[in-house]
Write an enzyme that holds these catalytic residues in place. Structure first.
Site, PDB file in Angstrom:
ATOM      1  N   HIS A 163      22.575 -29.140 -16.179  1.00  0.00           N
ATOM      2  CA  HIS A 163      23.813 -29.158 -17.201  1.00  0.00           C
ATOM      3  C   HIS A 163      23.732 -30.293 -17.996  1.00  0.00           C
ATOM      4  CE1 HIS A 163      27.937 -29.066 -18.198  1.00  0.00           C
ATOM      5  NE2 HIS A 163      28.211 -30.319 -17.821  1.00  0.00           N
ATOM      6  N   HIS A 167      26.863 -37.926 -19.226  1.00  0.00           N
ATOM      7  CA  HIS A 167      28.344 -37.681 -19.174  1.00  0.00           C
ATOM      8  C   HIS A 167      28.995 -37.455 -17.980  1.00  0.00           C
ATOM      9  CE1 HIS A 167      27.650 -33.222 -19.329  1.00  0.00           C
ATOM     10  NE2 HIS A 167      28.739 -33.315 -18.783  1.00  0.00           N
ATOM     11  N   GLU A 208      31.833 -39.764 -13.293  1.00  0.00           N
ATOM     12  CA  GLU A 208      32.641 -39.204 -12.377  1.00  0.00           C
ATOM     13  C   GLU A 208      32.170 -38.580 -11.165  1.00  0.00           C
ATOM     14  OE1 GLU A 208      35.032 -36.214 -14.926  1.00  0.00           O
ATOM     15  OE2 GLU A 208      36.285 -36.293 -13.055  1.00  0.00           O
ATOM     16  N   ASP A 209      30.927 -38.119 -11.198  1.00  0.00           N
ATOM     17  CA  ASP A 209      30.327 -37.508 -10.254  1.00  0.00           C
ATOM     18  C   ASP A 209      29.519 -38.276  -9.107  1.00  0.00           C
ATOM     19  OD1 ASP A 209      32.112 -35.352 -10.874  1.00  0.00           O
ATOM     20  OD2 ASP A 209      30.133 -34.363 -11.886  1.00  0.00           O
ATOM     21  N   ASP A 264      29.654 -30.003 -23.751  1.00  0.00           N
ATOM     22  CA  ASP A 264      29.901 -29.730 -22.302  1.00  0.00           C
ATOM     23  C   ASP A 264      30.470 -28.425 -22.028  1.00  0.00           C
ATOM     24  OD1 ASP A 264      30.179 -30.570 -19.504  1.00  0.00           O
ATOM     25  OD2 ASP A 264      32.173 -31.413 -20.102  1.00  0.00           O
ATOM     26  N   ASP A 312      34.564 -10.431 -45.637  1.00  0.00           N
ATOM     27  CA  ASP A 312      33.585 -11.342 -45.237  1.00  0.00           C
ATOM     28  C   ASP A 312      33.048 -11.062 -43.754  1.00  0.00           C
ATOM     29  OD1 ASP A 312      35.592 -12.131 -43.687  1.00  0.00           O
ATOM     30  OD2 ASP A 312      35.184 -14.393 -44.072  1.00  0.00           O
TER      31      ASP A 312
HETATM   32 MN    MN Z   1      29.954 -31.729 -17.690  1.00  0.00          MN
END
Ligand code: MN
Length: 481
Positions: free
Chosen positions: A51, A75, A79-80, A142, A261
């Site tokens: 990811h 990134h 958090e993880d 993301d 267009d």
């Molecule tokens: Mn992510």
């Protein structure tokens, strides 16, 4: 989906940056993220590191700088995983740590929670952008990778993510000028939200392509022949409007044949002079619809977009044509991210310039400073920033961008600030209008200011459409007489 590896990322970066120190730092960030995410899996069953790697790849496609790429790889570590901001700062640098922290602070909206919580969160996302636009670019990358892999989620999650993407992230990509990200984000959301309509329009889009392609190819051939003769180097591309873009036009009540267009011919040349020469070539071959011509090179859009637009007759059909330089094309595809790449090493200056020049940023900051209430804030952003715009001119040809529905009063406060309180009248296209006149694109406005005026009358705040004008009117309450 094809899985990519570190080497693919490095090769993508090397297309625009071959500095070995930068490459080494990116590899280090990859190894750091792999170490901390070790053992974690995505819902697809793949290793988690796929990811952040994909996120960094999307960023590399937009020619992001090295700190942004590293932050893209890192990134999700705060958090993880057990990684800390201090450690990232120590191992990499302060800038990267700040970017990762900024992305981590943007939480996804919880659709089950009360509106106030969501609006507080949405405000964080929106205000975050004015601090460093790279935070939102990482977040967009993301989100794009998560949308590409959304099929592994349960259907209620698919719906929630799609609504959020369409309501917040796609508009952000659009107003930052990152059209490529915008198209893919909005198409993917649309696909999950209205699968049947998506499929039907996707099929129509294929039909349109088949119908128009011979005309556009013929035009491409004719234009190339002349450019070759004149020894103007060029690159020609053909673009078909994205599915969601077609859907939006149709839901405005337009018929397919009225969308001018659907197919566009893009001619990219090496200099501004050659843009105008190429325009001459196109108009000598095909008659233009005069009212459709736009010169965004002279007056760029407020997100930095520059290009010449002309729509020409080809038999009983129309072909939309865009002419611009390579640098302009990069900005058109990737937004301000590319601006940095184009401008080289002057990024911090650019960041400031962008926030000063770009109406998008100014409006966000104004609205942020006006409202303490999060619901009001989000409501105003939606109606003023993420909304249709009109473009109007002063008598010298300077362009201003205002939300649709703005009046003379909004324009006066936008261009004159508090001095607008002394406004007594206005001419639009040389005709006198009342102050509640609603602006139309291409209006040419002359304000009449009288320093002896007593100031705004009490109904001005009703006439004004923008929060900025309203707040200044309320600050300068009329004296009672
Ligand atoms: Mn992510």
């Amino acid at each position: 989906m094809n899985s990519i590896c570190l080497n693919d990322l490095i090769n993508e970066v090397k297309k625009y940056n071959t500095n070995q120190k930068d490459i080494d730092l990116i590899i280090k960030a990859y190894n750091y993220a792999s170490f901390y995410h070790d053992g974690q899996k995505r819902e697809s069953g793949e290793e988690y590191i796929t990811h952040p790697l994909n996120v960094a790849f999307i960023l590399a496609e937009t020619h992001a700088d090295t700190d942004t790429l590293c932050a893209g790889l890192l990134h999700d570590t705060l958090e993880d995983t057990k990684a800390t901001k201090e450690d990232i700062e120590h191992e990499f640098n302060k800038n990267i740590a700040e970017l990762v922290d900024g992305v981590t602070n943007i939480k996804d909206l919880e659709f089950s929670s009360v509106e106030e919580v969501n609006n507080a969160n949405m405000r964080k996302i929106i205000v975050g952008v004015t601090k460093d636009v790279r935070i939102i670019l990482i977040k967009l990358a993301d989100r794009l990778h998560n949308m590409r892999t959304l099929n592994y989620k349960k259907s209620n999650k698919q719906r929630e993510k799609s609504i959020e993407t369409l309501e917040i992230y796609a508009p952000f990509a659009y107003y930052l000028g990152a059209y490529r990200l915008y198209c893919e984000l909005s198409d993917l959301s649309f696909m999950y939200l209205k699968p049947n309509e998506f499929e039907a329009l996707k099929q129509q889009r294929i039909n349109i392509k088949e119908q128009y392609m011979p005309l556009v190819e013929e035009m491409s051939y004719k234009v190339s022949r002349i450019l070759n003769d004149r020894e103007i180097p060029y690159d020609i591309r053909i673009r078909v409007k994205n599915v969601y873009g077609i859907y939006e036009k149709l839901s405005e009540g337009k018929r397919l044949v009225d969308i001018h267009d659907l197919l566009a011919l893009k001619v990219i040349v090496d200099s501004v002079d050659n843009c105008y020469l190429t325009l001459g070539v196109v108009h000598s071959l095909y008659k233009p619809l005069n009212y459709k011509f736009r010169d965004y090179i002279c007056t760029p859009k407020t997100n930095g977009y520059q290009s010449l637009h002309t729509t020409v007759y080809s038999g009983d059909r129309f072909i939309h044509t865009q002419i611009r330089t390579h640098d302009m094309d990069k900005i058109a595809s990737f937004g301000f991210n590319a601006y940095w790449d184009v401008q080289g090493d002057t990024r911090s200056v650019m960041q400031k310039e962008i926030s000063d020049k770009c109406q998008f940023y100014t409006s966000l900051k104004e609205i942020d400073s006006i409202f303490t209430n999060n619901n009001e804030f989000v409501k105003s952003v939606k109606s003023e920033v993420f909304s249709e715009k009109v473009y109007v001119y002063d008598t010298l040809g300077n362009v201003s961008e205002l939300p649709k529905g703005s009046t003379i009063i909004d324009y006066a406060y936008r261009v004159r600030g508090p001095e607008a309180a002394k406004l007594v009248g206005a001419l639009v296209n040389d005709k006198s209008v009342s102050l509640n006149y609603v602006l139309q694109s291409k209006d040419r406005i002359k304000l009449i200011i009288d320093n002896l005026s007593k100031g705004p009358s009490s109904d001005w705040s009703q006439i004004a459409h923008t929060s900025y004008a309203k707040s200044l009117i309320l600050k300068n309450k009329p004296t009672n007489y």
